[in-house]
Scaffold this active site. Structure first.
Site, PDB file in Angstrom:
ATOM      1  N   CYS A  33     -30.463  19.072  18.073  1.00  0.00           N
ATOM      2  CA  CYS A  33     -31.575  19.033  19.018  1.00  0.00           C
ATOM      3  C   CYS A  33     -31.234  17.947  20.042  1.00  0.00           C
ATOM      4  O   CYS A  33     -30.774  16.865  19.684  1.00  0.00           O
ATOM      5  CB  CYS A  33     -32.851  18.684  18.259  1.00  0.00           C
ATOM      6  SG  CYS A  33     -34.169  18.079  19.318  1.00  0.00           S
ATOM      7  N   LYS A  57     -15.584  12.412 -12.734  1.00  0.00           N
ATOM      8  CA  LYS A  57     -16.815  13.160 -12.968  1.00  0.00           C
ATOM      9  C   LYS A  57     -16.537  14.507 -13.620  1.00  0.00           C
ATOM     10  O   LYS A  57     -15.518  15.137 -13.354  1.00  0.00           O
ATOM     11  CB  LYS A  57     -17.548  13.403 -11.631  1.00  0.00           C
ATOM     12  CG  LYS A  57     -17.912  12.156 -10.868  1.00  0.00           C
ATOM     13  CD  LYS A  57     -18.879  11.258 -11.581  1.00  0.00           C
ATOM     14  CE  LYS A  57     -20.295  11.750 -11.556  1.00  0.00           C
ATOM     15  NZ  LYS A  57     -21.007  11.526 -10.323  1.00  0.00           N
ATOM     16  N   CYS A  91     -34.761  23.676  19.179  1.00  0.00           N
ATOM     17  CA  CYS A  91     -35.169  22.913  18.000  1.00  0.00           C
ATOM     18  C   CYS A  91     -36.458  23.510  17.426  1.00  0.00           C
ATOM     19  O   CYS A  91     -37.438  23.691  18.163  1.00  0.00           O
ATOM     20  CB  CYS A  91     -35.390  21.458  18.401  1.00  0.00           C
ATOM     21  SG  CYS A  91     -36.127  20.475  17.100  1.00  0.00           S
ATOM     22  N   TYR A 138     -21.365  -2.399 -21.156  1.00  0.00           N
ATOM     23  CA  TYR A 138     -19.990  -2.056 -20.768  1.00  0.00           C
ATOM     24  C   TYR A 138     -19.398  -2.980 -19.703  1.00  0.00           C
ATOM     25  O   TYR A 138     -18.272  -2.797 -19.281  1.00  0.00           O
ATOM     26  CB  TYR A 138     -19.896  -0.603 -20.298  1.00  0.00           C
ATOM     27  CG  TYR A 138     -20.874  -0.231 -19.198  1.00  0.00           C
ATOM     28  CD1 TYR A 138     -20.796  -0.803 -17.946  1.00  0.00           C
ATOM     29  CD2 TYR A 138     -21.875   0.710 -19.435  1.00  0.00           C
ATOM     30  CE1 TYR A 138     -21.695  -0.478 -16.956  1.00  0.00           C
ATOM     31  CE2 TYR A 138     -22.786   1.051 -18.439  1.00  0.00           C
ATOM     32  CZ  TYR A 138     -22.684   0.454 -17.210  1.00  0.00           C
ATOM     33  OH  TYR A 138     -23.570   0.775 -16.237  1.00  0.00           O
ATOM     34  N   CYS A 188     -38.152  13.976  19.950  1.00  0.00           N
ATOM     35  CA  CYS A 188     -38.389  15.036  18.953  1.00  0.00           C
ATOM     36  C   CYS A 188     -39.046  14.394  17.726  1.00  0.00           C
ATOM     37  O   CYS A 188     -38.486  13.453  17.141  1.00  0.00           O
ATOM     38  CB  CYS A 188     -37.061  15.686  18.563  1.00  0.00           C
ATOM     39  SG  CYS A 188     -37.191  16.733  17.101  1.00  0.00           S
ATOM     40  N   CYS A 193     -39.411  20.672  18.044  1.00  0.00           N
ATOM     41  CA  CYS A 193     -39.941  20.259  19.353  1.00  0.00           C
ATOM     42  C   CYS A 193     -39.646  21.281  20.449  1.00  0.00           C
ATOM     43  O   CYS A 193     -40.140  21.134  21.562  1.00  0.00           O
ATOM     44  CB  CYS A 193     -39.373  18.901  19.751  1.00  0.00           C
ATOM     45  SG  CYS A 193     -37.628  18.962  20.174  1.00  0.00           S
ATOM     46  N   GLU A 238     -13.752   5.372 -20.967  1.00  0.00           N
ATOM     47  CA  GLU A 238     -14.990   5.413 -21.762  1.00  0.00           C
ATOM     48  C   GLU A 238     -15.994   6.341 -21.101  1.00  0.00           C
ATOM     49  O   GLU A 238     -15.896   6.593 -19.892  1.00  0.00           O
ATOM     50  CB  GLU A 238     -15.583   4.001 -21.844  1.00  0.00           C
ATOM     51  CG  GLU A 238     -16.219   3.551 -20.537  1.00  0.00           C
ATOM     52  CD  GLU A 238     -16.273   2.048 -20.338  1.00  0.00           C
ATOM     53  OE1 GLU A 238     -15.202   1.432 -20.221  1.00  0.00           O
ATOM     54  OE2 GLU A 238     -17.388   1.525 -20.270  1.00  0.00           O
ATOM     55  N   LYS A 286     -19.081   7.900 -19.149  1.00  0.00           N
ATOM     56  CA  LYS A 286     -19.976   7.418 -18.092  1.00  0.00           C
ATOM     57  C   LYS A 286     -21.379   7.871 -18.483  1.00  0.00           C
ATOM     58  O   LYS A 286     -21.689   9.062 -18.459  1.00  0.00           O
ATOM     59  CB  LYS A 286     -19.571   8.011 -16.741  1.00  0.00           C
ATOM     60  CG  LYS A 286     -20.425   7.508 -15.602  1.00  0.00           C
ATOM     61  CD  LYS A 286     -19.842   7.932 -14.262  1.00  0.00           C
ATOM     62  CE  LYS A 286     -20.579   7.312 -13.093  1.00  0.00           C
ATOM     63  NZ  LYS A 286     -21.982   7.654 -13.015  1.00  0.00           N
ATOM     64  N   ASP A 338     -25.234   8.639 -18.392  1.00  0.00           N
ATOM     65  CA  ASP A 338     -26.130   9.051 -17.320  1.00  0.00           C
ATOM     66  C   ASP A 338     -27.495   8.400 -17.502  1.00  0.00           C
ATOM     67  O   ASP A 338     -28.424   8.999 -18.029  1.00  0.00           O
ATOM     68  CB  ASP A 338     -26.254  10.583 -17.329  1.00  0.00           C
ATOM     69  CG  ASP A 338     -26.740  11.098 -15.992  1.00  0.00           C
ATOM     70  OD1 ASP A 338     -26.914  10.272 -15.067  1.00  0.00           O
ATOM     71  OD2 ASP A 338     -26.946  12.323 -15.876  1.00  0.00           O
TER      72      ASP A 338
END
Ligand code: IVH
Length: 691
Positions: free
Chosen positions: A439, A322, A416, A234, A445, A419, A122, A124, A126
Site C-alpha cells: 500500500c 529442530k 489497499c 541446563y 493508511c 484505505c 541434549e 530441547k 519445549d
C-alpha cells in the site's frame, strides 16, 4: 503465657486481620478495578505484613498475600535485570546445517580437522526458560527470560516448584550462582490438568507449554503451587566462581547441588555423532513423557565457549537442531488480505480448523502473490499445511482439488483493502520486481499506522505495558494517537479523554498505563531507532548502529548531512549493515514528514546514549580494519574480540581508521592506510595492544 508466646499470639492476630484486609483491597482492585484505599495505605499494610512474617516466619504461610509477587501498585510482576543476558539459540534444520555449525566453530577457533572438538547434545525442552539465583546456597530470586535483558520477578512462583531446591545441597557451589533451565509440565500432568479444566467448564490449554506459561505467570503464587510444574537445569548466568571446565562437568555439578538435569545429555565427538544422537532422541520423542522440539548442541569446553562468545542474541558455541515441522491437511475456506506495518499486502488462508502438533490452526500465510501462483491454491482446495514452533503456519501444497469447477486464481488487489490507496510492487534499479505488493499510503493508511504503533510499543522498542493491539486501535480510531509523540501526551490530555471511564478501564489501570508510558521518557538509543520500524532495521541492526554512533544526535547529524554518499559509506562501514539497510535509513531520515515525527517525539522523550562496552580498554571507540591473513586468531574471532573491547570494526580504510591490522598478503588496504598515515599493526602487535 510467657512474653515471647504472648508477642507471637498478638502478632498472629494482627497478621490474620491484615491478611483479610489486604485480600479485600486486592479484590476491590483486581476484580472490580475499584480500589478502596490509597496506594500508600495499601503499601503500609503489606510492609507491616512482611515485618510480622520476618519476625515470626511461621506466619508466612503458603497462602499469605506476601507470596503474591509484585501484587502491589501495578498488579504486575516486578522486573529483574539479568546480570548476564539470557540468550536464545540459532536453529539448524537439517544435517547439513549441523555440519556447517561444527565447521563454523572450527573455523572461528582456527582448529584443524584432526583436533578434538567434543560437543554435548541434549533434548530441547519445549517450555519456558527461567533463571534462579542463589546467594550462599539459598534461593533469593527468580526471573523469566523477558527480552533477555530484563525479565519478570517470579521468585514466589518458582519457590513453589517441587524439584527446585530452596537451598543447595552437596558442596563447593559458588557463593553466587544463577541456575538457568526450562519450566515445563509433563504429558501425564498435562492430561490431568486439562481434564480438571474441562470438568470446571473452563477452556482446556492448547499444549503443555501454554499450560506451563499460564501456571507460572500467576500473580497469586498459590495458584502456581497447585500446578504440576517441573524444572530441568541446563545452563547458568552469573556465577562467582567457575562451575567446571566443561559443559558436562557443570551440568553434573548442578545435579549434585539438587537440580533435575536431563539424562539424555551426551558427549559427541563429531557432527555425525551429533546427528546420530539427534536421531535416537527423535525416535524416543513420543515416549519421553514431556514435550521437546529438538536437540541442543553445545561446545563442551567452557574456555572455548568463552572465546566463541555470541552474536546478537545467540551464542556461537551452541545451536538448536529442530525437529521437522508438523504437518496436516485441511480445506481453504477463504483467502483474506492483511496489511502490515510496512504496507505489505499478505494473503492469508482461512482454514477449516485442524490440529497440528497439538494446536488448532485456522489461518495460514500464503506470503505473496508469487507464492499463490506457485502453489496454484484456490478457495475450496484441500491443502497440506505445516506449523513449526511459534512460526505462522504455512501452506505447503494443494493435495486435492475438490470441485470440478474451481474458482478463478486468487489475485491480490491493486488497491489497499483497508484505505483504498494504490498498492504496487516496487521495481529496483536493475528492473527486478519486489515480490511484495505494498500500500503506498504510508502512515495515512489506518492498517499501517496501527501496526506501526504496535511496533512502537512492542517489547524490543518502547516496551509499554498495558498498550496492546486493542488499546492502540481504540486510541487511533478516536483520533487520540495519530503519531508516536501523542502516546506521551495522553496523560496531559486525560482531563478531556477520561480514560478511566472507558469500557474496560478504571482509575488504577489508567494510572498504570500512564506510569508505564512515563517510564519510557528516557529511552535507549537502539530502542528509539528500532521503534521507527524502518525497513531492514531490526533490533540487531539498531543495536549495531547505536554502538557505532553512540549518541542519536551524532547519528542524526551524519544521516541528515548533505553528503549522502559519505553517510552511506559510513553506514556500510558498520559490519552487518548492508546496502538495503543503508538505503532505507537514508530515505527515512531524508523524508521531511519523518523528521517532523522525530522532532515531535524528541519534545517528549530523551534518548540515552549507547554504552561503550568496555570504556577502559585501549581500543575503546577506535576504528579498526583487519586485512590480509591472520595467523593466530580467525578473522571472525579477531573482529568479535575487538568489538567486545569497544572497538568499531570496519571493512574499509578511511581517514577515520585508527588501526589497520595487517597480516601476510595485505594489499590495497595496506597501501591506502600507509598513504593516509593510519597506524599499521601486525597481528602480534595488535594482540599485545589489547592484552
Ligand atoms: S541452552 C545460551 N539448552 O530454547 C544458551 N536452551 O530457542 C541458552 N531450551 O531460550 C540456552 N531446552 O529456553 C538450552 N537444553 C536446552 C534447552 C534450551 C530448551 C530453550 C531455552 C532457550 C530456547 C532457545
Amino acid at each position: 503465657m510467657n512474653e515471647t508466646s504472648q508477642a507471637q499470639a498478638q502478632a498472629k492476630q494482627e497478621h490474620h486481620n491484615l491478611v483479610i484486609e489486604i485480600r479485600i483491597h486486592d479484590e476491590a482492585y483486581y476484580q472490580n478495578d475499584a480500589p478502596r484505599v490509597s496506594d500508600a495505605k495499601y503499601d503500609a499494610m503489606r510492609k507491616r505484613l512482611l515485618a510480622l512474617e520476618a519476625q515470626f516466619p511461621i506466619l508466612a504461610t503458603h497462602d499469605s498475600p506476601s507470596k503474591n509477587v509484585g501484587a502491589k501498585a501495578s498488579g504486575k510482576f516486578g522486573k529483574i535485570t539479568h546480570s548476564v543476558p539470557m540468550l536464545s539459540l540459532d536453529n539448524a534444520f537439517d544435517s547439513s546445517d549441523v555440519r556447517d555449525f561444527s565447521a563454523r566453530v572450527r573455523r572461528f577457533l582456527r582448529m584443524g580437522e584432526d583436533e578434538a572438538l567434543p560437543f554435548t547434545a541434549e533434548p530441547k525442552i519445549d517450555g519456558l526458560s527461567a533463571s534462579i539465583r542463589y546467594a550462599n546456597g539459598v534461593l533469593v530470586s527468580a526471573a523469566t527470560r523477558g527480552d533477555g535483558r530484563i525479565g519478570e520477578d517470579i521468585t514466589a512462583n518458582i519457590s513453589t516448584l517441587e524439584n527446585v531446591p530452596h537451598t543447595l545441597v552437596g558442596e563447593n557451589w559458588p557463593e553466587v550462582i544463577e541456575v538457568r533451565g526450562e519450566v515445563y509440565i509433563d504429558d501425564v500432568d498435562f492430561a490431568t490438568m486439562n481434564a480438571q479444566q474441562e470438568h470446571a467448564g473452563k477452556e482446556p490449554y492448547k499444549n503443555p507449554r501454554n499450560a506451563a506459561a499460564g501456571s507460572l505467570r500467576q500473580i497469586d503464587a498459590s495458584v502456581t503451587a497447585s500446578r504440576p510444574l517441573k524444572f530441568f537445569a541446563y545452563a547458568w548466568g552469573e556465577v562467582s566462581a567457575p562451575l567446571s571446565d566443561t559443559q558436562m562437568g557443570a551440568v553434573d555439578n548442578l545435579k549434585a547441588w539438587g537440580f533435575s538435569t536431563n539424562d539424555l545429555m551426551q558427549i559427541c565427538d563429531t557432527a555425525s555423532e551429533l546427528i546420530a544422537h539427534y536421531k535416537s532422541i527423535e525416535a524416543k520423542r513420543s515416549t519421553l513423557g514431556y514435550d521437546i522440539d529438538g536437540v541442543v548442541y553445545k561446545v563442551n569446553d567452557l574456555a572455548l565457549q568463552e572465546r566463541l562468545g555470541f552474536v546478537s542474541r545467540a551464542p556461537r558455541w551452541a545451536i538448536a537442531h529442530k525437529f521437522p515441522a508438523e504437518k496436516a491437511t485441511t480445506i481453504i475456506e477463504d483467502i483474506d488480505v492483511q496489511v502490515g506495518r510496512t504496507g505489505a499486502l499478505t494473503p492469508v488462508a482461512r482454514l477449516k480448523p485442524v490440529m497440528v502438533g497439538g494446536v488448532v490452526v485456522s489461518n495460514a500465510t500464503l506470503h505473496n502473490e508469487d507464492e499463490i501462483k506457485r502453489l496454484d491454491v484456490r478457495v475450496g482446495d484441500t491443502v497440506e499445511i505445516q506449523r513449526a514452533g511459534d512460526v505462522i503456519p504455512q501452506v505447503l501444497r494443494v493435495v486435492d482439488v475438490k470441485k470440478a469447477e474451481r474458482p478463478p486464481a486468487f489475485s491480490l488487489p491493486n488497491t489497499c483493502p483497508i484505505c483504498g490507496a494504490e498498492a504496487v510492487r516496487d521495481v529496483d534499479d536493475k528492473g527486478n520486481m519486489d515480490v511484495v505488493r505494498r500500500c503506498t499510503n504510508g502512515l495515512q493508511c489506518p492498517a499501517q499506522a496501527i501496526e506501526s504503533f504496535r511496533h512502537f510499543v512492542s517489547r524490543r522498542a518502547y516496551d509499554i505495558d498495558g498498550m496492546g493491539a486493542k488499546q492502540i486501535e481504540a486510541f487511533y480510531q478516536k483520533g487520540l494517537v495519530l503519531a508516536p509523540a501523542h502516546i506521551f501526551t495522553l496523560e496531559a490530555r486525560n482531563c478531556d479523554i477520561k480514560l478511566e471511564t472507558w469500557d474496560g478501564w478504571g482509575a488504577r489501570s489508567a494510572a498504570n498505563l500512564f506510569a508505564a508510558i512515563n517510564a519510557r521518557r528516557h529511552i535507549d538509543f537502539h530502542r528509539f531507532l528500532y521503534g521507527f520500524g524502518i525497513r531492514h532495521v531490526g533490533h540487531g541492526n539498531a543495536n549495531l548502529i547505536a554502538k557505532h554512533y553512540l549518541s542519536f544526535d551524532n547519528f542524526l547529524q551524519v544521516m541528515t548531512a548533505d553528503n549522502q554518499d559519505a553517510a552511506r559509506a559510513d553506514l556500510l562501514s558498520i559490519d552487518g549493515i548492508g546496502e538495503a539497510g543503508a538505503t532505507a535509513l537514508l530515505a527515512f531520515f531524508h523524508a521531511p514528514q519523518n523528521m517532523a515525527v522525530i522532532d515531535e517525539l524528541l519534545d517528549q522523550v530523551s534518548v540515552i546514549d549507547a554504552k561503550v562496552p568496555d570504556a577502559n580498554s585501549p581500543v575503546t571507540s577506535k576504528t579498526v580494519v583487519f586485512t590480509g591473513k591472520l595467523e593466530i586468531m580467525s578473522r571472525d574471532e579477531a573482529k568479535a574480540k575487538a568489538q567486545s573491547l569497544g572497538a568499531k570494526v570496519s571493512g574499509s580504510v578511511s581517514g577515520k581508521t585508527d588501526y589497520l591490522v595487517a597480516g601476510p598478503g595485505a594489499g590495497s588496504k595496506l597501501k591506502k592506510a600507509e598513504a593516509l598515515g593510519v597506524k599499521v599493526l601486525s597481528e602480534t602487535e595488535w594482540l599485545a595492544l589489547i592484552d
